[in-house]
Each structure stands twice: as structure tokens, then as C-alpha cells.
Scaffold this motif. Structure first.
Motif, short mmCIF file in Angstrom:
data_model
loop_
_atom_site.label_atom_id
_atom_site.label_comp_id
_atom_site.label_asym_id
_atom_site.label_seq_id
_atom_site.Cartn_x
_atom_site.Cartn_y
_atom_site.Cartn_z
N LEU A 140 21.50 -6.39 5.58
CA LEU A 140 20.35 -6.32 6.76
C LEU A 140 20.72 -5.80 7.85
N ARG A 141 22.18 -5.65 8.15
CA ARG A 141 22.50 -4.74 9.16
C ARG A 141 22.29 -3.47 9.15
N ALA A 142 22.27 -2.78 7.80
CA ALA A 142 22.24 -1.56 7.59
C ALA A 142 20.68 -1.15 7.49
N LEU A 143 19.92 -2.21 7.29
CA LEU A 143 18.42 -2.00 6.55
C LEU A 143 17.78 -2.32 7.93
N LEU A 144 18.00 -2.98 8.74
CA LEU A 144 17.11 -3.17 10.15
C LEU A 144 17.63 -2.47 11.23
N PRO A 145 16.89 -2.15 12.28
CA PRO A 145 15.39 -2.15 11.98
C PRO A 145 14.69 -1.15 10.98
N PRO A 146 13.77 -1.21 10.45
CA PRO A 146 13.35 -0.42 9.04
C PRO A 146 12.89 0.93 9.72
N VAL A 184 11.03 4.73 8.17
CA VAL A 184 10.41 5.80 7.22
C VAL A 184 10.57 7.11 7.82
N ASN A 185 11.17 8.12 7.30
CA ASN A 185 11.19 9.36 7.46
C ASN A 185 11.59 9.38 9.21
N GLY A 186 12.62 8.80 9.48
CA GLY A 186 13.04 8.61 10.90
C GLY A 186 12.32 7.81 11.80
N SER A 187 11.18 7.24 11.40
CA SER A 187 10.02 6.78 12.31
C SER A 187 10.32 5.11 12.25
N LYS A 188 10.22 4.28 13.13
CA LYS A 188 10.60 3.07 12.94
C LYS A 188 9.08 2.20 12.62
N ARG A 220 0.89 -1.17 0.00
CA ARG A 220 -0.04 -0.04 0.11
C ARG A 220 0.99 1.12 0.18
N ALA A 221 0.29 2.31 0.03
CA ALA A 221 1.05 3.64 -0.18
C ALA A 221 1.95 3.86 0.84
N GLN A 222 1.58 3.25 2.30
CA GLN A 222 2.26 3.63 3.39
C GLN A 222 3.37 2.45 3.70
N ASP A 223 3.34 1.58 3.19
CA ASP A 223 4.36 0.26 3.19
C ASP A 223 5.50 0.36 2.24
N ARG A 224 6.62 -0.42 2.84
CA ARG A 224 7.91 -0.22 2.06
C ARG A 224 8.43 -1.59 1.94
N LEU A 257 21.20 -18.94 9.58
CA LEU A 257 20.96 -18.83 11.15
C LEU A 257 21.57 -17.65 11.63
N THR A 258 22.83 -17.14 10.99
CA THR A 258 23.39 -16.01 11.43
C THR A 258 22.54 -14.80 11.25
N ALA A 259 21.86 -14.76 9.95
CA ALA A 259 21.24 -13.58 9.40
C ALA A 259 19.85 -13.66 10.38
N LEU A 260 19.53 -14.94 10.73
CA LEU A 260 18.11 -14.84 11.36
C LEU A 260 18.46 -14.33 12.99
N SER A 261 19.29 -14.78 13.29
CA SER A 261 19.90 -14.25 14.92
C SER A 261 20.14 -12.70 14.84
N GLU A 262 20.95 -11.98 13.79
CA GLU A 262 20.97 -10.82 13.86
C GLU A 262 19.63 -9.89 13.53
N THR A 263 18.90 -10.58 12.69
CA THR A 263 17.35 -10.00 12.39
C THR A 263 16.58 -9.97 13.51
N LEU A 264 16.65 -10.82 14.44
CA LEU A 264 15.65 -10.86 15.63
C LEU A 264 16.30 -9.96 16.60
N ALA A 265 17.68 -9.95 16.52
CA ALA A 265 18.24 -9.00 17.70
C ALA A 265 17.96 -7.57 17.17
N ARG A 266 17.82 -7.20 16.09
CA ARG A 266 17.53 -5.86 15.78
C ARG A 266 16.22 -5.41 15.59
N TRP A 267 15.37 -6.50 15.16
CA TRP A 267 13.90 -6.26 14.92
C TRP A 267 13.00 -7.36 15.63
N PRO A 268 13.01 -7.61 17.04
CA PRO A 268 12.53 -8.71 17.44
C PRO A 268 11.17 -9.27 16.75
#
Length: 285
Positions: free
Chosen positions: A147-153, A155-159, A108-112, A182-193
Motif C-alpha cells: 500500500l505504500r507504493a500504491l497510495l495515493p492512487p 492514473v496517468n500522473g493525476s491523483k 466503470r471505464a474511468q475507475d481503477r 492498525l498500522t496499515a490504516l494509519s499509513e493509508t490515512l496519512a497517504r490518502w486521508p
């Protein structure tokens, strides 16, 4: 890396993966708040069926094209077929949309969305595909590292609180791929639980993936669900006998949403001895 998805676009593995992917996106859209999708291995986004690669294997004929010929299918499968048809002229199937394009159709318009792709020519095609879509960012490079740079997501400074991380690597060397996942999943969940994580995995012999599934289930998640489709018994380690999706932090009652697809896939795409599996490895609390 030599893998080219164009040889396999629209096959039985894509069918399962994209049915599940679209069902996840539809679950997010039940709320008005924005969601974010990170596709770590985006490919080129669209695959022309007249290409040399597609004509060489004809795998699509035993995949999505068989489903297109059926008069009636479960709603979750029909949803997928409509999404594939939306990227084609009425009554024709000239191209198959990859996971980034299917996601973009659902935003939708608000999604990224952020889509990553390591191979330069595939990344260039992906950038061209979304050149005029401000909701989509395309990043050339290793999706595991990006993913380290892209998470947590944000938009305009808001998570953005909700969303999906889709991991669908080429598995050129399977023994090396699973530790990276497995490393990627662990990092993802640490940054964006609160992220929902969806991992596609090939099945040649099912026993070879059990260690990975145990390790993934031990991660700090609220739930873990596997959705698997074997088109034939897994007796041969030399061919792709099936595939599966591991869903971590699955949406509420997601098994009921996607479950009706599995008997239809077994009936219409399966060979003798085909089977499906829908298992909560970690039951939602």
C-alpha cells in the motif's frame, strides 16, 4: 501461511462482507468522478464450487445459497445476489466471485483497482483472471507493505481523490493481525486521508475485538461504523460465530443503505440466538 479461502467461499461471512463492499462501490458510483479500490488480500478472485475445498466444507449451502432460495429480499441484498449470479450461467451457481471480481464487475471505464495477494498460486490465478482488464492491476506480495507504493492512487500522473481500501486478511494469528491492520490504516490515512477504509473481522467472542475497534476509532477519521452479524451467540471461542465490517470515513448515510440487510441475514442465515449490530463508533460530523 496455510489459509485457503476456497474452503469458505460464499459462507455467512462472505455474504456480509460482499453486501457491504458492493454497497460502498455503488455509493462511489453516484458521482461521475473516478474512484480507486485497493484490495490488500485479494485471494484468487473466483472460487469453483465443485472444488475439493468447497465440497469438503459445504459452507456455501448455509450462506449465499440460502439467500438465493428466498423469493423476496431487501434491495441491498438483491444487488449482491445479482452480482454473484452475473458470474454464473442462468439458473446455476457454479462459482463464487471473490472481492476483486465483484469490484471489477462494478468498475466503470474511468475507475481503477489494485489487488494484492501474497500466496504465489493464488496471485497467479488472480493475474490470469484480470489479464485482459486494463483497469485492474494485480500485485504479488504483502498487501500491507504494497500500500505504500500504491497510495495515493494515480492514473496517468493525476491523483484519484475518492476510493476504498479493503482489508480482509486471513487472521491465522489474530493477536498478530490486528496491530498490522492498525498500522496499515494509519499509513493509508496519512497517504490518502479521504479514503474510505473497510476492514473485515471475524467474531468468535466479541469482547476480544473491542480493543481493536477502540484503537481504530481513535485514528484521524470523520466517522467509524461497525456492521456485525452473529449467526449464533458468541459463547464458543473455537468456531466462527460471526463477523463484522469496520467502515472508516463511510459514505453519507451509509447505515441507512446497508441497514435493511441485517434483519434479512438474521432471519435466513441465523441460528438460535443470532444477532446483528449497526453502530456508529464515531458519528459523522
Amino acid at each position: 501461511m496455510n489459509y485457503r479461502h476456497a474452503f469458505h467461499a460464499g459462507n455467512h461471512a462472505d455474504v456480509l462482507k460482499h453486501i457491504v463492499q458492493l454497497a460502498l462501490l455503488d455509493a462511489f458510483k453516484r458521482k461521475d468522478s473516478p474512484f480507486f479500490v485497493l484490495d490488500t488480500h485479494g485471494g484468487r478472485g473466483r472460487y469453483l464450487l465443485a472444488s475439493e475445498e468447497s465440497r469438503k466444507t459445504l459452507e456455501i449451502e448455509d450462506g449465499v445459497m440460502r439467500l438465493m432460495a428466498q423469493p423476496s429480499l431487501p434491495e441491498v441484498v438483491e444487488r449482491y445476489l445479482k452480482a454473484v449470479q452475473a458470474d454464473n450461467p442462468v439458473g446455476a451457481l457454479l462459482a463464487y466471485p471473490g472481492s476483486p471480481l465483484l469490484t471489477a464487475q462494478s468498475l466503470r471505464a474511468q475507475d481503477r483497482m489494485a489487488a494484492c495477494e501474497l500466496q504465489p498460486d493464488e496471485a497467479a490465478a488472480l493475474k490470469a483472471l484480470f489479464a485482459h482488464d486494463a483497469r485492474v492491476g494485480v500485485h504479488e506480495g504483502d498487501g500491507y507493505q504494497l500500500l505504500r507504493a500504491l497510495l495515493p492512487p494515480k492514473v496517468n500522473g493525476s491523483k484519484i481523490g475518492r476510493g476504498l481500501v479493503l482489508i480482509d486478511p486471513p487472521y491465522e494469528v489474530q493477536d498478530a493481525e490486528y496491530p498490522r491492520i492498525l498500522t496499515a490504516l494509519s499509513e493509508t490515512l496519512a497517504r490518502w486521508p479521504q479514503a474510505t477504509c473497510a476492514v473485515w473481522f471475524p467474531i468468535k467472542q466479541r469482547r476480544t475485538i473491542l480493543h481493536f475497534l477502540r484503537k481504530a476509532t481513535a485514528l484521524p477519521v470523520k466517522s467509524a461504523l461497525t456492521i456485525e452479524f452473529l449467526v449464533r451467540p458468541d459463547e464458543s471461542p473455537l468456531r466462527l460465530n460471526g463477523s463484522g465490517m469496520l467502515i472508516l470515513n463511510a459514505p453519507f448515510q451509509f447505515d441507512r443503505t446497508v441497514g435493511p440487510a441485517l434483519p434479512a441475514l438474521r432471519k435466513h442465515l441465523g441460528e438460535a440466538g443470532a444477532s446483528t449490530r449497526l453502530d456508529w463508533l464515531k458519528t459523522p460530523v
